[in-house]
Design a protein around this motif. Structure first.
Motif, mmCIF file in Angstrom:
data_model
loop_
_atom_site.group_PDB
_atom_site.id
_atom_site.type_symbol
_atom_site.label_atom_id
_atom_site.label_comp_id
_atom_site.label_asym_id
_atom_site.label_seq_id
_atom_site.Cartn_x
_atom_site.Cartn_y
_atom_site.Cartn_z
ATOM 1 N N ILE A 21 0.869 -1.180 0.000
ATOM 2 C CA ILE A 21 0.000 0.000 0.000
ATOM 3 C C ILE A 21 0.900 1.222 0.000
ATOM 4 O O ILE A 21 1.771 1.357 0.860
ATOM 5 N N ARG A 22 0.686 2.099 -0.988
ATOM 6 C CA ARG A 22 1.512 3.301 -1.130
ATOM 7 C C ARG A 22 0.633 4.519 -1.364
ATOM 8 O O ARG A 22 -0.408 4.424 -2.003
ATOM 9 N N ARG A 29 -2.349 3.635 -3.766
ATOM 10 C CA ARG A 29 -2.224 2.487 -4.656
ATOM 11 C C ARG A 29 -2.039 1.232 -3.810
ATOM 12 O O ARG A 29 -1.145 1.161 -2.983
ATOM 13 N N VAL A 30 -2.895 0.251 -4.047
ATOM 14 C CA VAL A 30 -2.805 -1.042 -3.372
ATOM 15 C C VAL A 30 -2.449 -2.075 -4.432
ATOM 16 O O VAL A 30 -3.141 -2.196 -5.445
ATOM 17 N N GLY A 61 -14.673 5.842 -7.115
ATOM 18 C CA GLY A 61 -13.863 6.782 -7.880
ATOM 19 C C GLY A 61 -12.490 6.250 -8.243
ATOM 20 O O GLY A 61 -11.638 6.990 -8.707
ATOM 21 N N GLY A 62 -12.298 4.957 -8.035
ATOM 22 C CA GLY A 62 -10.995 4.357 -8.301
ATOM 23 C C GLY A 62 -10.979 3.551 -9.582
ATOM 24 O O GLY A 62 -11.904 3.597 -10.389
ATOM 25 N N ASN A 63 -9.918 2.799 -9.731
ATOM 26 C CA ASN A 63 -9.696 2.049 -10.952
ATOM 27 C C ASN A 63 -8.920 0.787 -10.582
ATOM 28 O O ASN A 63 -8.010 0.825 -9.775
ATOM 29 N N LEU A 64 -9.332 -0.343 -11.154
ATOM 30 C CA LEU A 64 -8.706 -1.627 -10.886
ATOM 31 C C LEU A 64 -7.987 -2.106 -12.141
ATOM 32 O O LEU A 64 -8.558 -2.097 -13.232
#
Length: 82
Positions: A21-22, A29-30, A61-64
């Motif tokens: 996890i950063r 970002r995971v 609101g994220g992206n995989l």
């Protein structure tokens, strides 16, 4: 993260995974990575687990992002804005 780790336990034929996890600039970002059997992304139908992970990422609101290949393991990356 839980779904990704569950999928590793079910399908990767391996017992270890790395979770990182950063915070990078304006996002978290995971990254969840295994060195298991992997799969060809284009040849696999999205199951409930992958579909659910993608939907929850988008709803937040994220992206995989998914990287995998037979014999090359799998890496799942979740990018979430701060």
């Amino acid at each position: 993260m839980q779904d990704a780790l569950t999928n590793i336990g079910k399908y990767a034929q391996i017992e270890d995974a790395t979770v990182t996890i950063r915070e990078i600039e304006e996002e978290v970002r995971v990254e969840i990575e295994d060195k298991g059997k992997g799969f060809e992304i284009e040849k696999v139908t999205r199951g409930v687990g992958l579909f659910s992970m993608e939907e929850r990422a988008r709803a937040s609101g994220g992206n995989l992002i998914l990287h995998s290949g037979e014999g090359k393991g799998t890496k799942v990356i979740l990018k979430m804005p701060l």
